[in-house]
Design a protein around this motif. Structure first.
Motif, PDB file in Angstrom:
ATOM      1  N   LYS A  59       3.156  13.659  10.469  1.00 30.18           N
ATOM      2  CA  LYS A  59       3.701  13.898  11.807  1.00 30.18           C
ATOM      3  C   LYS A  59       4.944  13.057  12.058  1.00 30.18           C
ATOM      4  O   LYS A  59       5.874  13.493  12.739  1.00 30.18           O
ATOM      5  N   ASN A  60       4.996  11.875  11.502  1.00 24.39           N
ATOM      6  CA  ASN A  60       6.179  11.036  11.698  1.00 24.39           C
ATOM      7  C   ASN A  60       7.409  11.656  11.061  1.00 24.39           C
ATOM      8  O   ASN A  60       8.499  11.621  11.597  1.00 24.39           O
ATOM      9  N   CYS A 115       0.845  -1.189   0.000  1.00 25.18           N
ATOM     10  CA  CYS A 115       0.000   0.000   0.000  1.00 25.18           C
ATOM     11  C   CYS A 115       0.885   1.245   0.000  1.00 25.18           C
ATOM     12  O   CYS A 115       1.983   1.238   0.567  1.00 25.18           O
ATOM     13  N   LEU A 116       0.409   2.308  -0.634  1.00 23.20           N
ATOM     14  CA  LEU A 116       1.117   3.575  -0.603  1.00 23.20           C
ATOM     15  C   LEU A 116       1.159   4.109   0.822  1.00 23.20           C
ATOM     16  O   LEU A 116       0.335   3.733   1.670  1.00 23.20           O
ATOM     17  N   ASN A 117       2.123   4.986   1.102  1.00 26.56           N
ATOM     18  CA  ASN A 117       2.190   5.625   2.418  1.00 26.56           C
ATOM     19  C   ASN A 117       0.868   6.314   2.726  1.00 26.56           C
ATOM     20  O   ASN A 117       0.299   7.009   1.878  1.00 26.56           O
ATOM     21  N   GLY A 118       0.393   6.117   3.960  1.00 24.18           N
ATOM     22  CA  GLY A 118      -0.879   6.704   4.353  1.00 24.18           C
ATOM     23  C   GLY A 118      -2.067   5.817   4.059  1.00 24.18           C
ATOM     24  O   GLY A 118      -3.208   6.201   4.324  1.00 24.18           O
ATOM     25  N   ALA A 156      -3.748  13.379   4.318  1.00 26.22           N
ATOM     26  CA  ALA A 156      -4.124  14.244   5.434  1.00 26.22           C
ATOM     27  C   ALA A 156      -2.858  14.771   6.103  1.00 26.22           C
ATOM     28  O   ALA A 156      -1.827  14.088   6.141  1.00 26.22           O
ATOM     29  N   ALA A 157      -2.923  15.975   6.640  1.00 25.04           N
ATOM     30  CA  ALA A 157      -1.744  16.603   7.245  1.00 25.04           C
ATOM     31  C   ALA A 157      -1.171  15.762   8.375  1.00 25.04           C
ATOM     32  O   ALA A 157       0.047  15.737   8.590  1.00 25.04           O
TER      33      ALA A 157
END
Length: 505
Positions: A435-436, A317-320, A430-431
């Motif tokens: 955060k990571n 899966c793509l990031n996020g 999403a913003a």
């Protein structure tokens, strides 16, 4: 009743139960007065194929299928399934029998879940042949009449020698291979192998029975091979033949050596494979497969999934994003694709604490289909255009200009070869998904600061060490001069005369 009579009665009951459970093991057919249930099976006359109930993998569902006998192939290998879409929950309460001239599977509630579905109501017999073909004939198993029905006309995911892949222009019947949904679900999957109905004498593999993503190329009758399958030039196992007439067109094949055990399979990942059983190693040997690269299979990884030919795992899966159905992915069924971990701000303003969506840079990507061109002046305007449109999920900007994508991203591929020049794709997230990366940046800054402080301390220590060393070196010559002067004074002539004068007195 005496003791001997009781023992005989018990032995009779046990023997009857044994026959009830295993009576069909020596038989190759199901007649009008027989049935198959539980662990009962029928075996072809030559002991090559077996038919009965089975469960794929760790599934708890039961299917009626055909497989190679254990004596021939030690690994359970299913070649045909009757009730692909309608499994039963209990093999002991379910029964396969002849009913109104048809072979019918009844579940535990005596409801038919699968049938040969013929209109004839005459007496019939189901016979399992050494070819792996299950035929339904009128009359007894010794009948030489043409089959009323045969499993070769309704293949699953396996193409056996002697079977056909093609179509009948009169009956409109087609013989098509269809992949399993997963290793534990023989229901029809997304991929199918079929003969081109337009008459080009070529095979197509299709996605969802609509999108063609592979072709064998036209058939060369002289060389007996498909033009786009060069591996067939080395073929010393199979004898292919193409038949076409006013009513039908089909391919079939036989084995040069009938003792060889071989099959064609359209697997769950959308590849057609030619496999041969090797008894010394007790495993299936892959002779060739098409398409050669897994990522050539259309939409293998589903929405927001990316394919990688180098990795041992085909899809990620793509990031996020995360798999919609984790268990399906574990079974290498990626068709469900991926879903967002966090809703976009434009879809749910409270999900990202009021922060606007951002874009993640994905370099070296093979871009998805259905792109839309946008007239803008630079990459910043391209990003802004996408950000204002909540349906826009990604954009790219290169020499060709600005391109955006709306909705699900399909057929993505991560390019790894230096020859393949991918393009950077900017994925909308999403913003909070960033955060990571912020934490990592903060950690990086702290690490750099700590490293710099340590470097300064080492440098200061080195300077102090150099200064002290210089001081020591500057003090050593003065001490030596004094010693030398003193020594010279002691050994001078005047000093000697003075000393002698003192001794004389």
């Amino acid at each position: 009743m005496d003791t001997k009579t009781k023992k005989r009665l018990v032995l009779s009951v046990v023997f009857f139960c044994f026959l009830k459970t295993h009576v069909s093991l020596a038989a190759d057919s199901i007649t009008a007065n027989q049935s198959l249930s539980g662990d009962q099976t029928i075996v072809s006359a030559g002991g090559i194929f077996e038919l009965g109930f089975f469960t794929p993998g760790n599934s708890s569902k039961f299917y009626v299928g055909i497989w190679y006998t254990k004596q021939l192939v030690s690994e359970r290998t299913i070649v045909w399934v009757a009730n692909r879409e309608k499994p039963v929950s209990d093999k002991f309460s379910s029964v396969l029998r002849i009913s109104d001239g048809n072979l019918v599977l009844f579940n535990g509630s005596k409801i038919p879940v699968w049938s040969t579905n013929l209109t004839s109501s005459s007496a019939a017999t189901a016979l399992l042949l050494d070819t792996g073909n299950l035929v339904l004939r009128e009359g007894s198993s010794n009948s030489t009449s043409e089959p009323l029905w045969q499993s070769f006309d309704h293949p699953a995911h396996t193409w056996l020698p002697g079977a056909r892949i093609g179509f009948n222009t009169v009956t409109k019947q087609t013989q098509i291979l269809t992949s399993w949904k997963s290793s534990e679900d023989p229901a029809p999957g997304l991929f199918s192998l079929e003969l081109d109905p337009k008459g080009s004498h070529a095979y197509f593999i299709r996605w969802n029975r609509s999108r063609q993503y592979w072709s064998s190329g036209p058939w060369d009758s002289k060389s007996k091979l498909f033009s786009w399958v060069p591996e067939m030039r080395l073929n010393y196992i199979y004898n292919f033949s193409f038949v076409t007439n006013a009513t039908e067109s089909y391919f079939t094949y036989s084995l040069y050596d009938p003792k060889i055990i071989s099959r064609f399979v359209l697997n769950t990942s959308g590849q057609i494979q030619q496999l041969t059983w090797l008894e010394p190693s007790r495993q299936w040997n892959l002779f060739w497969s098409q398409p050669r690269q897994r990522c050539e299979v259309y939409d293998l990884c589903g929405a927001f999934g990316t394919c990688n030919d180098v990795s041992t795992v085909s899809c990620n899966c793509l990031n996020g994003f995360e798999p919609k159905a984790k268990r399906d992915w574990d079974l290498q069924d990626y068709s469900g694709g991926c879903k967002r971990k966090t809703d976009l701000h434009c879809e749910n303003a409270t999900s990202a604490s009021g922060k606007l969506d951002r874009f993640l840079e994905l370099p070296s990507m093979s871009l998805p289909e259905n792109e839309q061109s946008v007239e803008v002046g630079n990459i910043a305007e391209c990003e802004s255009f996408c950000l204002r449109n909540c349906s826009c999920t990604a954009y790219s900007y290169n020499a060709s200009g600005c391109s955006i994508w709306e909705g699900e991203l399909l057929n993505l591929q991560q390019l790894t070869s230096s020859v393949d020049h991918g393009i950077t794709l900017y994925l909308r997230l999403a913003a909070s998904e960033f955060k990571n990366s912020k934490s990592n940046n903060k950690g990086l800054i702290v690490g750099v600061a700590a490293g710099s402080a340590a470097g300064v301390a080492v440098l200061l220590g080195l300077i102090v060490f150099v200064i002290l060393g210089q001081r020591k070196r500057s003090s050593r010559p003065r001490s030596n001069n004094r010693s030398t002067a003193s020594s010279q004074t002691k050994n001078s002539p005047s000093s000697t005369i003075s000393k002698r004068s003192e001794e004389h007195q």
